[in-house]
Design a protein around this motif. Sequence first.
Motif, PDB file in Angstrom:
ATOM      1  N   ARG A   1      36.858  35.363  58.585  1.00 50.15           N
ATOM      2  CA  ARG A   1      36.505  34.024  59.083  1.00 50.15           C
ATOM      3  C   ARG A   1      37.696  33.086  58.983  1.00 50.15           C
ATOM      4  NH1 ARG A   1      35.711  30.126  55.651  1.00 50.15           N
ATOM      5  NH2 ARG A   1      35.118  31.548  53.992  1.00 50.15           N
ATOM      6  N   ARG A   2      38.352  33.098  57.834  1.00 48.09           N
ATOM      7  CA  ARG A   2      39.495  32.199  57.624  1.00 48.09           C
ATOM      8  C   ARG A   2      40.659  32.566  58.543  1.00 48.09           C
ATOM      9  NH1 ARG A   2      40.447  33.516  51.880  1.00 48.09           N
ATOM     10  NH2 ARG A   2      42.473  32.607  52.277  1.00 48.09           N
TER      11      ARG A   2
ATOM     12  N   SER B   1      39.164  47.746  53.104  1.00 48.95           N
ATOM     13  CA  SER B   1      37.729  47.525  52.905  1.00 48.95           C
ATOM     14  C   SER B   1      37.438  46.676  51.668  1.00 48.95           C
ATOM     15  CB  SER B   1      36.977  48.855  52.830  1.00 48.95           C
ATOM     16  OG  SER B   1      37.443  49.626  51.745  1.00 48.95           O
ATOM     17  N   ALA B   2      38.350  46.667  50.700  1.00 47.16           N
ATOM     18  CA  ALA B   2      38.156  45.829  49.508  1.00 47.16           C
ATOM     19  C   ALA B   2      38.270  44.344  49.851  1.00 47.16           C
ATOM     20  CB  ALA B   2      39.174  46.199  48.430  1.00 47.16           C
ATOM     21  N   ARG B   3      38.820  44.037  51.027  1.00 46.78           N
ATOM     22  CA  ARG B   3      39.002  42.635  51.421  1.00 46.78           C
ATOM     23  C   ARG B   3      37.960  42.187  52.442  1.00 46.78           C
ATOM     24  NH1 ARG B   3      45.060  40.720  51.581  1.00 46.78           N
ATOM     25  NH2 ARG B   3      44.775  39.885  49.517  1.00 46.78           N
ATOM     26  N   THR B   4      37.010  43.049  52.768  1.00 47.50           N
ATOM     27  CA  THR B   4      35.961  42.641  53.701  1.00 47.50           C
ATOM     28  C   THR B   4      34.824  41.980  52.923  1.00 47.50           C
ATOM     29  OG1 THR B   4      34.881  44.800  53.595  1.00 47.50           O
ATOM     30  CG2 THR B   4      36.531  44.484  55.340  1.00 47.50           C
ATOM     31  N   GLY B   5      34.046  41.181  53.615  1.00 45.84           N
ATOM     32  CA  GLY B   5      32.898  40.519  52.995  1.00 45.84           C
ATOM     33  C   GLY B   5      33.277  39.388  52.059  1.00 45.84           C
ATOM     34  N   ARG B   6      34.513  38.915  52.158  1.00 49.53           N
ATOM     35  CA  ARG B   6      34.982  37.842  51.263  1.00 49.53           C
ATOM     36  C   ARG B   6      35.393  36.583  52.016  1.00 49.53           C
ATOM     37  NH1 ARG B   6      38.276  40.387  46.411  1.00 49.53           N
ATOM     38  NH2 ARG B   6      36.870  42.088  45.900  1.00 49.53           N
ATOM     39  N   GLY B   7      35.088  36.532  53.310  1.00 44.51           N
ATOM     40  CA  GLY B   7      35.432  35.352  54.107  1.00 44.51           C
ATOM     41  C   GLY B   7      36.853  35.358  54.650  1.00 44.51           C
ATOM     42  N   ILE B   8      37.585  36.440  54.424  1.00 40.87           N
ATOM     43  CA  ILE B   8      38.967  36.497  54.895  1.00 40.87           C
ATOM     44  C   ILE B   8      39.010  36.541  56.420  1.00 40.87           C
ATOM     45  CG2 ILE B   8      41.047  37.942  54.964  1.00 40.87           C
ATOM     46  CD1 ILE B   8      40.454  38.607  51.995  1.00 40.87           C
TER      47      ILE B   8
END
Length: 174
Positions: free
Chosen positions: A110-111, A101-108
Amino acid sequence: MLHLEDGFDLRPATTADAVQIAAWMAQPHIRKWWQQDWSVERWAQALDEQAAGEHSIPCVAALDSEDLGYVELYRVRHDRLAEYYAADEHDWGVHLAIGDSARTGRGIGRRLLRSLADAVLRADPRCDRIVAEPDAGNAPSVRAFGAAGFVTQGELQLPEKTALLMVRTRTVEA
């Protein structure tokens, strides 16, 4: 292991990954949409069954060598989704869950989706489109697919959800 663009790697998931996948699927941001908060044993069985069949390829995605999520690539022609739209014989489908969850909302997401779609389209010249069917209410997922070049083609009423059919084609500039 498949090396994707933008620092991502994709490898087939095995029963050894069941502990991590079960932990990811228990995360509230995934559990709500996937509804697969299963035991490690059930995940191990599901991974074995997928590996033995022709329907889907369960994978673990990593960024800079750190596992971050679960991906399923599947041939739509072998999936019930083919009954809900005019599927082509060579369409691929994708499901993605970013486990950390710490890696969500950062465009990962999408990329990763962009890199993954590009790789599938390069690897399978007969495939002209990659499809996804996120829950219409899952705004973060819908945004990620859209930002990766997937275009909404309409709603689908699946037994467990109202989904958006989202399609990425070879001609999309993402």
